[in-house]
Write a protein that holds these residues in place. Structure first.
Motif, PDB file in Angstrom:
ATOM      1  N   LEU A 128       1.169  -1.342   0.193  1.00  0.00           N
ATOM      2  CA  LEU A 128       0.229   0.090   0.056  1.00  0.00           C
ATOM      3  C   LEU A 128       0.908   1.083   0.149  1.00  0.00           C
ATOM      4  N   HIS A 129       1.581   0.955   1.141  1.00  0.00           N
ATOM      5  CA  HIS A 129       3.383   2.385   1.004  1.00  0.00           C
ATOM      6  C   HIS A 129       3.969   2.206  -0.217  1.00  0.00           C
ATOM      7  N   TYR A 130       4.098   1.119  -1.221  1.00  0.00           N
ATOM      8  CA  TYR A 130       5.335   1.662  -2.276  1.00  0.00           C
ATOM      9  C   TYR A 130       5.644   3.169  -2.653  1.00  0.00           C
ATOM     10  N   ASP A 131       6.638   2.980  -2.663  1.00  0.00           N
ATOM     11  CA  ASP A 131       7.139   4.432  -3.683  1.00  0.00           C
ATOM     12  C   ASP A 131       7.287   3.858  -4.895  1.00  0.00           C
ATOM     13  N   THR A 132       6.917   4.863  -5.499  1.00  0.00           N
ATOM     14  CA  THR A 132       6.592   4.217  -6.993  1.00  0.00           C
ATOM     15  C   THR A 132       7.311   4.627  -7.487  1.00  0.00           C
ATOM     16  N   SER A 160      -5.528   6.698   2.999  1.00  0.00           N
ATOM     17  CA  SER A 160      -7.384   6.544   2.982  1.00  0.00           C
ATOM     18  C   SER A 160      -8.037   6.883   1.978  1.00  0.00           C
ATOM     19  N   SER A 161      -7.332   7.024   0.985  1.00  0.00           N
ATOM     20  CA  SER A 161      -7.936   7.143  -0.344  1.00  0.00           C
ATOM     21  C   SER A 161      -7.617   5.787  -0.828  1.00  0.00           C
ATOM     22  N   LEU A 214      -3.975  -1.582  -8.416  1.00  0.00           N
ATOM     23  CA  LEU A 214      -4.883  -2.217  -9.999  1.00  0.00           C
ATOM     24  C   LEU A 214      -5.370  -0.516 -10.432  1.00  0.00           C
ATOM     25  N   ASN A 215      -4.677   0.334  -9.638  1.00  0.00           N
ATOM     26  CA  ASN A 215      -5.382   1.933 -10.204  1.00  0.00           C
ATOM     27  C   ASN A 215      -3.601   2.732 -10.791  1.00  0.00           C
ATOM     28  N   ALA A 273      -5.948  -3.689   4.463  1.00  0.00           N
ATOM     29  CA  ALA A 273      -5.020  -3.236   4.564  1.00  0.00           C
ATOM     30  C   ALA A 273      -5.129  -4.230   3.087  1.00  0.00           C
ATOM     31  N   LEU A 274      -5.497  -5.770   2.691  1.00  0.00           N
ATOM     32  CA  LEU A 274      -4.839  -5.861   1.635  1.00  0.00           C
ATOM     33  C   LEU A 274      -6.241  -5.534   0.510  1.00  0.00           C
ATOM     34  N   LEU A 275      -7.141  -4.940   0.979  1.00  0.00           N
ATOM     35  CA  LEU A 275      -8.236  -4.374  -0.514  1.00  0.00           C
ATOM     36  C   LEU A 275      -8.013  -3.369  -0.510  1.00  0.00           C
ATOM     37  N   ALA A 276      -6.515  -1.845   0.408  1.00  0.00           N
ATOM     38  CA  ALA A 276      -6.303  -1.104  -0.103  1.00  0.00           C
ATOM     39  C   ALA A 276      -5.258  -0.908  -0.778  1.00  0.00           C
TER      40      ALA A 276
END
Length: 533
Positions: free
Chosen positions: A374-378, A443-444, A505-506, A496-499
């Motif tokens: 979720l917090h991966y630094d892209t 949160s988004s 995916l987005n 956490a999994l869903l977020a």
């Protein structure tokens, strides 16, 4: 036989005629005193062949895209799919056409002949058409996947690859659409995607034969062959086991042990073992050799990341670690660990593995892996000026989830492997910690309604638009793993999994790192040459 009067010879002398024999349209031609009949619809995009051009040697050209067909037998000599030809006769000044259907086995073989050509050319459109023909002839469309596996399994030089594992997920997805939808379209997409990926991995590859039968299959000897990286020994043992009547149920545990003997191949090994069982269950035990032999080959070639400096504590930590707890849960719940590195993750696991039930330890590690994603630094995924060790993309994070799902699936079946499985999860939790940004807005990405969310996921998967199947396969397998884990995950882990999945995916995936690879190639090669003045 069923003969139908098609047209007068006089009318055929003026121009080709179309015999409407619902649901068929049959184009009838008179050329140099002979009458020919073939399907009127061009198999490419349905253009009427009756308005095509007939040239020398009775060769018919579809003027829409220049496909060419022999009138005598319907063979396509330029283009793709063949068309059906029909027997004809001339009687009382009229052309007659015999319209009865060929025997089912003849139809089946013709479809498979076309599918093989489409497979060898990796022609997705034709793959879809041939699978559709199986469906409308009331045959099993999954036979297309069975054939594709047979055609490709011995072209895998280093054994199992993503296409075999992804086939299991695509087929499961197809089954789900069968239960939920009456429309064939979704199932066709899933089955065609599986065939296309198998074609992609074997395209232009020569055959790499497997070893002949050898000594009797025994788990300890099989493990020794894997450890020694003796490919032919492992393959020969598996083949002997198959010859002796052993199936996947009798060999699965040995493969699980081999896959978890090391922190293997970026999580691929345990994923491939899990999916092998699913694939055999979906397609039948007759496919066992085509699935198990590549898997044995893969395990002998697989990389062992626990032997590199980053994971140097893996073996010692595993030796020190107690067996997972199985009693009542501790009165104090475990906090989600955010270790700064793998050594910290091993330490956390050592301190918790015996004091909590294995389900709790697994859930906490899974949540940590999901939060990392979720917090991966892209910025690591787009940077062009970092060293090779920092080539970190989305798939580095999705593999933590998919391999964890495989670990749970296999360790619930064979509990003696839990300690190794959890230790590998600790590798993921610690290793990816270095590539996250806790300032990332999370949160988004929270998912309020999982059912609606997965409806959207389904729509995305069924029209993903990605040319290389490796990327769509990761979308599918990550979505599949997350959805499966939701059933047993804690509330915080579910969130956490869903977020994490929602963000993945987005988010755009860079599929080709042109400048990065060029720069890193120059940096590596230049080290062997004197610096320029």
């Amino acid at each position: 036989m069923s003969w139908v009067k098609a047209a007068s010879i006089k009318s055929l002398a003026e121009k080709p005629q179309v015999l409407n024999h619902p649901p068929r349209q049959i184009a009838v031609f008179k050329v140099d005193g002979s009458v020919y009949a073939i399907d009127n619809r061009c198999p490419h995009e349905g253009y009427p062949l009756a308005v095509g051009s007939v040239g020398e040697d009775c060769l018919l050209t579809c003027n829409w895209h220049n496909w060419k067909f022999r009138l005598a037998d319907g063979e396509c000599v330029l283009g793709g799919d063949h068309v059906r030809s029909y027997p004809t006769r001339i009687e009382d000044g009229h052309a007659w056409v015999e319209v009865s259907d060929p025997p089912p086995e003849q139809i089946r073989q013709e479809v498979f002949r076309g599918l093989r050509t489409a497979f060898d050319d990796r022609d997705f459109g034709r793959v879809c058409r041939e699978i559709s023909r199986l469906e409308y002839h009331k045959m099993d469309p999954k036979d297309a996947v069975r054939k594709a596996i047979n055609w490709s399994y011995d072209r895998l030089e280093y054994g199992t690859v993503h296409s075999l594992a992804a086939a299991a997920d695509w087929l499961a997805f197809a089954d789900e659409r069968t239960r939920r939808e009456s429309d064939f379209e979704d199932r066709l997409i899933c089955i065609a995607e599986a065939v296309d990926h198998l074609a992609f991995n074997s395209l232009r590859q020569e055959a790499y034969p497997y070893a002949d039968t050898g000594e009797a299959f025994a788990p300890s000897a099989f493990m020794a062959a894997i450890e020694a990286e003796e490919t032919k020994w492992a393959e020969a043992m598996v083949r002997r086991g198959l010859d002796d009547g052993l199936g996947w149920p009798e060999m699965e545990e040995a493969f699980v042990g081999a896959a978890l003997a090391h922190y293997n191949d970026f999580g691929h090994s345990i994923i491939y073992v899990q999916k092998a069982g699913e694939l055999i269950e979906q397609l039948g035990s007759q496919l066992t050799p085509c699935v198990v032999l590549p898997l044995a080959r893969h395990l002998t070639y697989t990389t062992r990341e626990d032997l590199i400096p980053e994971f140097k504590e893996y073996g010692p930590a595993l030796d020190r670690m107690a067996d997972p707890g199985s009693g009542a849960p501790d009165s104090e719940p475990m906090a989600v660990p955010f270790p700064k590195n793998t050594a910290g993750a091993f330490g956390w696991l050592e301190n918790n593995i015996a004091g909590h039930r294995v389900e709790e330890v697994y859930d906490t590690l899974l949540e940590a892996i999901a939060l990392n994603m979720l917090h991966y630094d892209t910025s690591f995924g787009t940077a062009t000026d970092r060293p090779v060790s920092k080539n970190i993309g989305w798939l580095d994070f999705t593999h933590g989830l998919t391999s964890s799902h495989a670990i749970r699936t296999m360790c619930e079946k064979y509990p003696r492997f839990w300690k190794r499985g959890l230790t590998q999860m600790a590798c993921w939790a610690g290793r990816n910690r270095s590539f996250i940004d806790l300032k990332t807005e999370a949160s988004s990405w929270q998912v309020a309604n999982p059912d609606t969310f997965f409806d959207d996921v389904t729509r995305q998967l069924l029209d993903h638009g990605m040319r290389d199947p490796i990327f769509s396969a990761h979308l599918l397998k990550t979505s599949t793993a997350v959805r499966a884990e939701l059933a047993s995950a804690s509330e915080s882990c579910r969130a956490a999994l869903l977020a994490a999945l929602n963000r993945f995916l987005n988010s755009p995936i860079k599929m080709k790192h042109v400048r990065r690879l060029a720069r890193q190639a120059i940096a590596l090669v230049a080290r062997d040459f004197p610096a320029a003045d």
